[in-house]
Design a protein around this motif. Structure first.
Motif, PDB file in Angstrom:
ATOM      1  N   ARG A  46       0.829  -1.211   0.000  1.00 20.05           N
ATOM      2  CA  ARG A  46       0.000   0.000   0.000  1.00 20.05           C
ATOM      3  C   ARG A  46       0.859   1.254   0.000  1.00 20.05           C
ATOM      4  N   LEU A  51      -1.215   4.398  -1.234  1.00 20.73           N
ATOM      5  CA  LEU A  51      -2.431   4.384  -0.421  1.00 20.73           C
ATOM      6  C   LEU A  51      -2.116   4.645   1.051  1.00 20.73           C
ATOM      7  N   VAL A  71      -1.661   9.141  -5.068  1.00 29.02           N
ATOM      8  CA  VAL A  71      -2.046   7.870  -5.700  1.00 29.02           C
ATOM      9  C   VAL A  71      -2.548   8.065  -7.116  1.00 29.02           C
ATOM     10  N   ARG A  72      -3.430   9.046  -7.290  1.00 27.53           N
ATOM     11  CA  ARG A  72      -4.109   9.118  -8.585  1.00 27.53           C
ATOM     12  C   ARG A  72      -3.196   9.574  -9.697  1.00 27.53           C
ATOM     13  N   VAL A  76      -0.584   3.458 -10.982  1.00 29.99           N
ATOM     14  CA  VAL A  76      -0.341   2.088 -10.580  1.00 29.99           C
ATOM     15  C   VAL A  76      -1.652   1.315 -10.715  1.00 29.99           C
ATOM     16  N   PHE A  78      -3.906  -1.513  -9.081  1.00 33.99           N
ATOM     17  CA  PHE A  78      -3.984  -2.167  -7.775  1.00 33.99           C
ATOM     18  C   PHE A  78      -5.177  -3.113  -7.784  1.00 33.99           C
ATOM     19  N   PHE A  80      -7.385  -5.318  -5.389  1.00 33.30           N
ATOM     20  CA  PHE A  80      -7.628  -5.455  -3.955  1.00 33.30           C
ATOM     21  C   PHE A  80      -7.982  -6.884  -3.595  1.00 33.30           C
ATOM     22  N   ALA A  84     -12.942  -5.217  -4.755  1.00 33.49           N
ATOM     23  CA  ALA A  84     -13.481  -3.860  -4.732  1.00 33.49           C
ATOM     24  C   ALA A  84     -14.053  -3.443  -6.077  1.00 33.49           C
ATOM     25  N   LEU A  85     -14.772  -4.363  -6.713  1.00 33.00           N
ATOM     26  CA  LEU A  85     -15.473  -3.998  -7.942  1.00 33.00           C
ATOM     27  C   LEU A  85     -16.646  -3.088  -7.582  1.00 33.00           C
ATOM     28  N   PHE A  86     -16.971  -2.170  -8.482  1.00 32.95           N
ATOM     29  CA  PHE A  86     -18.114  -1.281  -8.222  1.00 32.95           C
ATOM     30  C   PHE A  86     -19.379  -2.074  -8.503  1.00 32.95           C
ATOM     31  N   GLY A  98     -11.570   3.678 -15.207  1.00 33.90           N
ATOM     32  CA  GLY A  98     -10.332   4.459 -15.194  1.00 33.90           C
ATOM     33  C   GLY A  98     -10.199   5.348 -16.419  1.00 33.90           C
ATOM     34  N   CYS A 101     -12.441   8.402 -16.282  1.00 32.64           N
ATOM     35  CA  CYS A 101     -12.060   9.380 -15.265  1.00 32.64           C
ATOM     36  C   CYS A 101     -10.968  10.325 -15.739  1.00 32.64           C
ATOM     37  N   ARG A 149      -9.653  -4.239 -14.993  1.00 31.75           N
ATOM     38  CA  ARG A 149      -9.916  -2.847 -14.638  1.00 31.75           C
ATOM     39  C   ARG A 149      -8.612  -2.127 -14.304  1.00 31.75           C
ATOM     40  N   ALA A 150      -7.716  -2.829 -13.585  1.00 37.63           N
ATOM     41  CA  ALA A 150      -6.445  -2.214 -13.214  1.00 37.63           C
ATOM     42  C   ALA A 150      -5.555  -2.001 -14.436  1.00 37.63           C
ATOM     43  N   VAL A 153      -5.957   1.304 -17.444  1.00 41.99           N
ATOM     44  CA  VAL A 153      -5.340   2.631 -17.453  1.00 41.99           C
ATOM     45  C   VAL A 153      -3.851   2.564 -17.812  1.00 41.99           C
TER      46      VAL A 153
ATOM     47  N   ASP B 187     -13.517   0.365  -2.168  1.00 42.32           N
ATOM     48  CA  ASP B 187     -14.067   0.852  -3.436  1.00 42.32           C
ATOM     49  C   ASP B 187     -13.507   2.218  -3.788  1.00 42.32           C
ATOM     50  N   LEU B 192      -9.514   5.614  -6.651  1.00 47.17           N
ATOM     51  CA  LEU B 192      -8.373   6.524  -6.534  1.00 47.17           C
ATOM     52  C   LEU B 192      -7.199   6.024  -7.375  1.00 47.17           C
ATOM     53  N   LEU B 194      -7.374   4.303  -9.904  1.00 47.20           N
ATOM     54  CA  LEU B 194      -7.734   4.388 -11.318  1.00 47.20           C
ATOM     55  C   LEU B 194      -7.729   5.828 -11.812  1.00 47.20           C
ATOM     56  N   GLY B 195      -7.368   6.753 -10.927  1.00 47.62           N
ATOM     57  CA  GLY B 195      -7.175   8.129 -11.354  1.00 47.62           C
ATOM     58  C   GLY B 195      -8.365   9.052 -11.141  1.00 47.62           C
ATOM     59  N   ARG B 204     -19.655   8.888  -8.345  1.00 45.21           N
ATOM     60  CA  ARG B 204     -19.804   7.650  -9.111  1.00 45.21           C
ATOM     61  C   ARG B 204     -19.579   6.379  -8.303  1.00 45.21           C
ATOM     62  N   HIS B 297     -21.100  -9.881  -2.253  1.00 41.50           N
ATOM     63  CA  HIS B 297     -20.098  -9.311  -3.140  1.00 41.50           C
ATOM     64  C   HIS B 297     -18.698  -9.510  -2.594  1.00 41.50           C
TER      65      HIS B 297
END
Lengths: 363, 297
Positions: A46, A51, A71-72, A76, A78, A80, A84-86, A98, A101, A149-150, A153, B187, B192, B194-195, B204, B297
């Motif tokens: 982390r 993080l 971080v943003r 990188v 990451f 989890f 930590a999927l939405f 990503g 955004c 997803r990671a 980007v 989450d 974060l 992911l930018g 979101r 989940h």
């Protein structure tokens, strides 16, 4: 992209989680951070991702000092531990997140994003699941989506926190192969955290063994397994019996019995002899250790025996299942590969070949 | 059906024996318990509720509707809506901010803040009202200074809004804190890396995760904001057509023996409560599903 870590320390209040680590992560390698819980492996990951803020020390991404980069902006990837999927977004929207955004000037067009998502779904072998929600996926599928997803980007490095921790044994095995394959194809510098030694040894190019916030050993899986640098690593990686011994004039004695290791052991005083179960042979009573069998059980392809040495120390050995042994039998044991750790941390190891003995000293 | 006898496709299923539930009372005991519960509910909840509507309609629908034609009654309804329209959004913002701060950061005074949020629940509403009189009244701490600058708080709308905000403060935050605690911050951290920037993450990722809980909290907050009597009564001053909210108007009409008017107004409040209850049930059903899904989940 290589990562250099210099003097990295992290305290949580009064609790020091990391004590001044130095570590070089090579560009393109697959590195495992291995350790028991509380060893600081996840904290290290982390901190690398940004993080957590380190209390001291610096992190370099290539030549760039990334210590102050938020971080943003670190770019990188990451993954989890629990993905930590939405959960309110489809798989495709999760992967595209990503990209959507990015600031307007850098954001790809809708069609471009769609193409990239399809490409990534192809890469993680889930091309038909774009419209599903995370709750409709299995654990292994979620893990793949999280990775896609990671990767979306185009990160500079990829971090995975216990990537297979929440999966059952068969899925774990498949995903290990799959992750290795993805790594070899994409060439991302990848760091993953695990408490599972098999996972680390099977998957990684190099393994960093952590204990109580310190690095115990860095090395290839072979080095870690065959030449553990500390009693901790010997215990933590694979099975091993620890036998208290005394060393004097190059000779090793267990209780009152002399053990012939075929070499002079440099050093003197109390020490601990480590031997793995498969590194024993049955001796002919000459220079071996007399022991009594207390239990036998099937262990994978071998038969594992619990024995008590005449001095009272318990040892485990693996034998071919064909050899008939019963509880209460008397055997004579001799180690074929061993390592002795002195109390000051010095160690000497050796292997008994067919034709003689060789010894290596370390640390 | 000869074929069925010669080629039975399904063997006859053995009848399930009536097995008594492993945990449970005998049938009479169950009937008594259920009967007592329902009877009690009928006595203290259903009957009074029905009474409100029958009293309101005692002199016919015409008289009932006429009660709402009254200028003061309309002013009371408008004022109640206005107070709710200000205090509910205020507590929505505060509740989200407080829940966010409490669940995402550790800072000195955090446990004190959690306790303070509950204060309006534990303090009598009358005391809450009196506190505002002490602060903003003609002889209060800041009241004279504000009055000198032309701002009247007590016996005016600002006082009503302040008292209502105070009383309804815990609803949204209390609802969100356990949800956000359970969900953790993975989450947001993922977004974060992911930018995403702070606002994007909130809009979101965080908001969709807490939306059902938030709606639930707002609903309860609104019900209380419209129905609050004690605190509002102290700061209102009961000026007809100006500072009387619906609950205060009900009391005034009742004290003046205008039973139809009082119960007509009360029936609107009761109706509001019923609507809230129905919405709450729908939400619980929706939101339970959502929670179950996030647990899987």
């Amino acid at each position: 992209m290589g990562i250099r870590i210099r003097g990295l320390a992290k305290d949580f209040g009064d609790f020091p989680a990391l004590h001044g680590l130095d570590l070089d992560i090579r560009s393109g390698e697959l590195l495992a951070l291995l350790g028991p819980s509380g060893s600081g492996k996840t904290t290290l990951l982390r901190v690398l991702a940004g993080l957590e803020q380190p209390t001291e020390g610096r992190v370099f991404f290539g030549e760039e000092d990334a210590s102050e980069t938020p971080v943003r902006e670190r770019r990188v990837g990451f993954v989890f531990q629990h993905y930590a999927l939405f959960r309110h977004m489809t798989v495709a929207d999760n992967i595209a997140f990503g990209l959507t955004c990015k600031p307007k000037s850098e954001r790809p067009s809708g069609a471009e994003i769609k193409r990239r998502v399809e490409e990534l779904l192809e890469l993680v072998q889930l091309p038909t699941l774009a419209k599903r929600f995370p709750s409709q996926l299995s654990g292994g599928q979620r893990q793949r989506v999280a990775l896609a997803r990671a990767l979306a980007v185009d990160p500079r490095v990829l971090f995975l926190d216990e990537p297979f921790g929440a999966l059952d044994a068969q899925v774990r095995k498949d995903l290990r192969k799959w992750l290795r394959d993805i790594h070899d194809r994409t060439g991302y510098t990848t760091v993953f955290v695990t408490h599972d030694q098999d996972e680390a040894l099977e998957l990684a190019d190099r393994v960093v063994v952590l204990n109580k916030g310190r690095i115990e050993q860095i090395g290839t899986p072979d080095e870690i397994y065959d030449a553990p640098a500390s009693p901790f690593v010997f215990d933590f990686i694979g099975d091993a019996s620890r036998i208290p011994v005394g060393v004097e004039h190059g000779r090793v004695a267990i209780g009152g019995t002399r053990l012939d290791l075929g070499v002079d052991v440099l050093g003197a005083g109390p020490a601990t002899l480590f031997v793995r179960p498969q590194h024993w042979r049955l001796g002919d009573g000459n220079g071996g250790l007399p022991a009594t069998v207390t239990a036998t059980r099937r262990h994978g392809t071998a038969r594992r025996l619990d024995l008590t040495l005449d001095g009272g120390t318990a040892v485990e050995i693996d034998l071919a299942p064909e050899i008939a042994v019963a509880v209460g039998d008397r055997l004579t044991l001799a180690p074929t590969r061993w390592r002795i750790f002195f109390e000051d941390g010095r160690s000497i190891g050796g292997a008994l070949g067919e034709t003689g003995a060789s010894a290596r000293a370390a640390g | 059906m000869a074929t069925d006898e010669t080629f039975p496709l399904d063997p006859p299923r053995p009848r399930a024996l009536p097995v008594p539930p492993p945990i449970g009372e005998t049938a009479p005991a169950r009937r008594i318990l259920i009967g007592a519960a329902i009877g009690f509910l009928a006595l203290v909840l259903a009957l009074p509720l029905a009474g409100v509507f029958t009293e309101g309609l005692r002199k016919g629908l015409g008289a009932y509707l006429a009660a709402f034609a009254d200028e003061d009654a309309l002013a009371a309804i408008r004022l109640t809506l206005l107070v709710a329209a200000i205090s509910v959004p205020a507590n929505l913002v505060f509740g989200v901010a407080a829940a966010w701060a409490i669940t995402r950061f550790s800072f000195p005074g955090k446990s004190a803040l959690i306790t303070l949020i509950d204060l309006p629940f534990s303090v009598s509403p009358v005391v809450s009202g009196l506190v505002f009189v002490l602060l903003f009244g003609a002889n209060g701490l800041v009241g004279p200074w504000l009055a000198a600058h032309g701002l009247k708080v007590i016996f005016a709308v600002p006082g009503l809004v302040l008292a209502t905000i105070f009383v309804t403060l815990p609803f949204v935050a209390r609802e969100l804190i356990p949800i956000m605690q359970a969900q953790g911050s993975a989450d947001e951290e993922a977004a974060l890396t992911l930018g995403a920037d702070g606002w994007t993450i909130f809009r979101r990722v965080t908001l969709p995760n807490i939306k059902w809980g938030l709606l639930y909290g707002v609903l309860l907050c609104n019900a209380r904001a419209m129905g609050e009597f004690g605190a509002v009564s102290v700061v209102s001053g009961h000026i007809r057509g100006l500072t009387n909210t619906m609950p205060l108007q009900v009391e005034i009409l009742y004290n003046e023996y205008d039973f139809v008017g009082a119960f007509a107004m009360a029936s609107v409040l009761a109706l509001l409560a019923l609507v809230t209850l129905v919405l709450k049930t729908i939400l619980e059903w929706r939101y339970g599903d959502e929670l179950a899904r996030s647990a899987r989940h």
